[in-house]
Design a protein around this motif. Structure first.
Motif, mmCIF file in Angstrom:
data_model
loop_
_atom_site.group_PDB
_atom_site.id
_atom_site.type_symbol
_atom_site.label_atom_id
_atom_site.label_comp_id
_atom_site.label_asym_id
_atom_site.label_seq_id
_atom_site.Cartn_x
_atom_site.Cartn_y
_atom_site.Cartn_z
ATOM 1 N N TYR A 90 -1.425 -2.755 -52.585
ATOM 2 C CA TYR A 90 -1.334 -2.352 -51.181
ATOM 3 C C TYR A 90 -0.033 -2.903 -50.604
ATOM 4 O O TYR A 90 0.342 -4.036 -50.893
ATOM 5 N N ALA A 91 0.612 -2.108 -49.787
ATOM 6 C CA ALA A 91 1.852 -2.554 -49.155
ATOM 7 C C ALA A 91 1.902 -2.071 -47.714
ATOM 8 O O ALA A 91 1.386 -0.996 -47.389
ATOM 9 N N THR A 92 2.493 -2.881 -46.858
ATOM 10 C CA THR A 92 2.641 -2.513 -45.454
ATOM 11 C C THR A 92 4.106 -2.522 -45.062
ATOM 12 O O THR A 92 4.934 -3.212 -45.678
ATOM 13 N N SER A 93 4.410 -1.760 -44.026
ATOM 14 C CA SER A 93 5.802 -1.625 -43.617
ATOM 15 C C SER A 93 5.890 -1.292 -42.144
ATOM 16 O O SER A 93 4.930 -0.791 -41.535
ATOM 17 N N PHE A 94 7.060 -1.569 -41.579
ATOM 18 C CA PHE A 94 7.367 -1.200 -40.202
ATOM 19 C C PHE A 94 7.900 0.240 -40.200
ATOM 20 O O PHE A 94 8.333 0.765 -41.223
ATOM 21 N N TYR A 95 7.921 0.830 -39.032
ATOM 22 C CA TYR A 95 8.506 2.157 -38.879
ATOM 23 C C TYR A 95 9.984 2.100 -39.243
ATOM 24 O O TYR A 95 10.698 1.190 -38.854
ATOM 25 N N ASP A 96 10.408 3.095 -40.030
ATOM 26 C CA ASP A 96 11.763 3.061 -40.570
ATOM 27 C C ASP A 96 12.678 4.129 -40.003
ATOM 28 O O ASP A 96 13.785 4.318 -40.501
ATOM 29 N N GLY A 97 12.234 4.846 -38.995
ATOM 30 C CA GLY A 97 13.102 5.817 -38.353
ATOM 31 C C GLY A 97 13.149 7.177 -39.010
ATOM 32 O O GLY A 97 13.843 8.081 -38.520
ATOM 33 N N ARG A 98 12.453 7.351 -40.099
ATOM 34 C CA ARG A 98 12.483 8.658 -40.766
ATOM 35 C C ARG A 98 11.620 9.664 -40.029
ATOM 36 O O ARG A 98 10.633 9.328 -39.393
ATOM 37 N N THR A 99 11.988 10.946 -40.143
ATOM 38 C CA THR A 99 11.062 11.990 -39.736
ATOM 39 C C THR A 99 9.992 12.066 -40.825
ATOM 40 O O THR A 99 10.267 11.829 -41.994
ATOM 41 N N ASN A 100 8.783 12.381 -40.412
ATOM 42 C CA ASN A 100 7.659 12.385 -41.359
ATOM 43 C C ASN A 100 7.602 11.064 -42.123
ATOM 44 O O ASN A 100 7.486 11.028 -43.349
ATOM 45 N N SER A 101 7.687 9.991 -41.355
ATOM 46 C CA SER A 101 7.730 8.677 -41.968
ATOM 47 C C SER A 101 6.429 8.357 -42.692
ATOM 48 O O SER A 101 5.349 8.761 -42.280
ATOM 49 N N ARG A 102 6.549 7.597 -43.769
ATOM 50 C CA ARG A 102 5.376 7.109 -44.486
ATOM 51 C C ARG A 102 5.141 5.627 -44.214
ATOM 52 O O ARG A 102 4.445 4.961 -44.969
ATOM 53 N N SER A 103 5.713 5.169 -43.124
ATOM 54 C CA SER A 103 5.560 3.753 -42.800
ATOM 55 C C SER A 103 4.118 3.436 -42.443
ATOM 56 O O SER A 103 3.328 4.312 -42.097
#
Lengths: 508, 203
Positions: free
Chosen positions: A106-119
């Motif tokens: 399992y991994a977590t992440s912050f919003y990365d600015g991508r469209t259709n982000s998988r964050s």
């Protein structure tokens, strides 16, 4: 030549150029430095690593969540690291391995600015090769108080796997608590405080499924799988936090909020106990407990430095009573101004902590194996208890390539190999090379800390380093330093100026 | 008074009088009813101190609409007791978990604690060890009449903590306050270069 022939010639040239361009391919080669030869442990190559995840079934395999470079993995006890290409989000926070299944991560992440982000939340079932971003790992519409940004810019934080049931996973997010009861296949969201899905930064699950979390609403506890929640009349303050539990007493909790350390001895109903922070700064402080022999356990705390306190479970164990640890009076890991902290910089590891990982599956006296900080991941060279609890750290042979570049420059030289290259980085310092076209590139890590800019002209190089010079007994003074060196940042590097002059003004 | 402070005093007094008839009586902090005046919206800027290492500061500003500038009596100012109220708890104002900093002048002293505060407020909490170091007021009567902002600078916030601020004052008819404004205190790191390599360290 007639006009027609000129036009035909021009057209032919364009078509040929077009065809050549279509066949042009670009190959990007990773030329990051692998490790630093600078004797200062704060000069490093790993970049900022937030959290670690050790595979309990195969402890030689470890994952690291870096601040800007995504996930990294080692399969040789942290000696060498490689990037986990299949995990798309790069602004990662935490990573944990299913203790019963090495392939599930399992991994977590912050919003990365991508469209259709998988964050947010991502799950792997093949040991990190491929990853899924389950649709249910995004909060349902209308769940978050400030719905649009929290859902479209999803972020997730601390991960907790129930030791009693590895299929039960709890993750703090920027919109409440995400819960999976089927090992990450599907998720539901809870709003423990009923305030519209606020930030939950850390979660711990212990003693048969008790859930304790902290975040914008302070601390909350559930003893029924997240159905109902309790909190103190005066809760913990609101903010970024870390939380852990005593290994012996389910009602004894430790938390750091901001950079203040708290203890509760009644399951979070009150938080009367506090401990002095021996190295306050507040980047991402954490707390962790590690069971020792008999009724003893250690409380580990990290901020600028890494510190260990000794704790004892009373006999008979019961809620209330005195604080369990001697941390305020007896933290191990003293920080010496102008020198560093005893369990980090002085011990070979970069300051500014992120996480610590202990040997998994060990009932008592588990050695700390790895430690992450703003310089990457470090291995404990002391591998046997009790010596290992005062660790000596070493950097990997190949560190995670998670540098946060502030600058990159170069000077073209004759030949394909002898190009001069320079880069400056957050926290890890400045680098120069005289063989930028070589394989591998040989980097010289000139200085530690925050290297802001670099430039060269073939005969010399300039670098600016924003460090706070500390010359005891005088108080630390803030300076940005300008250095001049030979090409490639080799040899002596005299300081030629502080830039800008008077960078910090005196109090009036 | 003929000092530059005079217009600001009238402004605050006018504010107190303007809302005095609309507020309800004040009870214990946990029972306090506060009328929120939306036109007193705050802006909060978090920044690192330029004079102290690892010190996080906040600048809180608010504007006084021109309709409130019709002051009547300077005597109302003292009774208004304008202050910056601060909480680090979610819904802390509603729970009475707050501290109050007088806005009369900058001070190096710890913040004032409401008299009705009890031990649960934790005034000794590190997050509450903040102080007003600067009070920003319009320098001229013309600037005040133009509706320029007033503000304060608060020092020594705890990094990572969510601070919620509001301006509050007491009127003859009760307590009024600005809408709350929340910001997280940022980290102000201070990496430093060792004066010389630590002997004996191997990499």
């Amino acid at each position: 030549m007639t006009r027609l022939r000129c036009a035909l010639l021009a057209l032919t040239c364009c078509l040929l150029a077009d065809a050549a361009f279509a066949q042009l391919s670009v190959v990007a080669t990773d030329i990051n430095p692998d490790r630093s030869a600078n004797p200062d442990a704060d000069a490093a190559t790993g970049g900022r690593v937030n959290h670690l995840g050790v595979d309990r079934s195969n402890p030689a395999r470890i994952y690291a969540a870096s601040e800007w470079g995504g996930l990294f993995r080692s399969t040789d006890n942290g000696v060498t690291w490689s990037h986990v290409e299949g995990h798309v989000p790069t602004v990662t926070w935490d990573v944990k391995v299913d203790p019963t299944n090495s392939n599930r991560v399992y991994a977590t992440s912050f919003y990365d600015g991508r469209t259709n982000s998988r964050s947010g939340i991502n799950v792997s079932t093949d040991g990190g090769v491929t990853w899924t971003h389950p649709a249910t790992a995004t909060p349902p519409a209308g769940f978050c108080a400030t719905d649009t940004p929290r859902r479209s810019e999803a972020a997730a934080f601390g991960i907790a796997i129930d030791p009693a049931n590895a299929n039960h996973v709890f993750i703090g997010t920027n919109c409440g608590l995400a819960i999976s009861l089927d090992a990450g296949a599907t998720w539901t969201f809870r709003d423990p405080a009923g305030t519209g899905g606020d930030n939950i930064w850390a979660v711990v699950v212990h003693h048969g499924g008790i859930i304790d979390l902290c975040g914008d609403n302070g601390h909350l506890r559930s003893t029924n799988g997240g159905t109902t929640w309790t909190t103190a009349a005066t809760p913990l303050p609101s903010g970024t936090c870390s939380i852990t539990a005593s290994p012996d007493e389910s009602y004894v909790l430790f938390a750091v909020v901001g950079f203040s350390i708290f203890e509760s001895d009644d399951g979070g109903q009150t938080w009367p106990g506090t401990y002095a922070n021996p190295s306050p700064q507040g980047r991402i402080p954490f707390v962790a407990t590690n069971k020792r022999s008999g009724s003893n356990y250690d409380l580990w705390f990290g901020d600028i430095g890494l510190h260990r306190g000794t704790c004892t479970t009373p006999s008979p164990a019961a809620p209330g009573g005195t604080q369990r640890c001697n941390a305020s009076t007896g933290w191990a890991g003293t920080c010496i101004p102008g020198v560093g902290c005893a369990l980090t910089r002085i011990a070979g590891g970069h300051d500014d902590t992120g996480d610590i990982a202990f040997a998994p599956g060990v009932a008592a006296n588990a050695c700390p194996l790895f430690y992450s900080s703003d310089g990457g991941v470090f291995r404990n060279t002391s591998t046997a208890s009790p010596a290992c609890h005062t660790p000596t750290w070493t950097q990997p042979t190949i560190t995670p390539h998670g540098l946060w570049n502030f600058s990159f420059s170069g000077v073209s030289q004759p030949g394909a190999v002898t190009e001069h290259l320079y880069h400056g980085n957050q926290d890890n310092g400045t680098f120069g090379a005289l063989n930028g076209g070589g394989t591998p590139v040989t980097w010289n890590n000139q200085n530690c800390c925050d290297g802001f800019d670099t430039a060269g002209d073939g005969t010399r190089a300039l670098t600016t380093v924003c460090c706070f010079a500390s010359v005891p007994p005088a108080p630390p003074v803030r300076l940005t330093r300008l250095y001049i060196t030979a090409p490639g940042l080799t040899g002596a590097s005299p300081q030629i100026n502080t830039y800008p002059p008077g960078n910090m003004r005196m109090a009036e | 008074m003929r000092t530059w402070l005079h217009p600001a005093v009238f402004a605050l007094t006018g504010l107190a009088v303007w809302f005095g008839s609309h507020a309800t009586a004040v009870a214990q902090p946990t029972q306090t009813t506060v009328r929120v005046e939306s036109s007193l919206a705050l802006t909060v800027e978090i920044f690192c101190s330029e004079t102290k290492l690892r010190t996080t500061d906040a600048r809180i500003r608010w504007g006084i609409p021109r309709t409130m500038l019709d002051a009547s009596s300077a005597a109302g100012f003292a009774a208004a007791n304008p202050r910056l109220e601060v909480t680090v708890y979610k819904n802390g104002f509603d729970k009475g978990l707050l501290v109050a900093l007088p806005l009369s002048a900058a001070s190096s002293n710890p913040p004032a604690v409401p008299q009705a505060a009890n031990a649960q407020t934790r005034p000794q909490l590190r997050a509450f060890q903040i102080r007003v170091i600067e009070v920003e007021q319009p320098r001229t009567a013309q600037a005040l009449e133009a509706g320029s902002q007033m503000g304060v600078v608060v020092e020594n916030l705890e990094p990572g903590i969510n601070y919620t601020f509001r301006i509050a004052m007491d009127t003859p008819a009760g307590r009024i306050a600005s809408p709350p404004a929340t910001k997280q205190a940022q980290v102000c790191p201070a990496d430093f270069v060792l004066p010389r390599p630590v002997p004996g360290r191997k990499r």
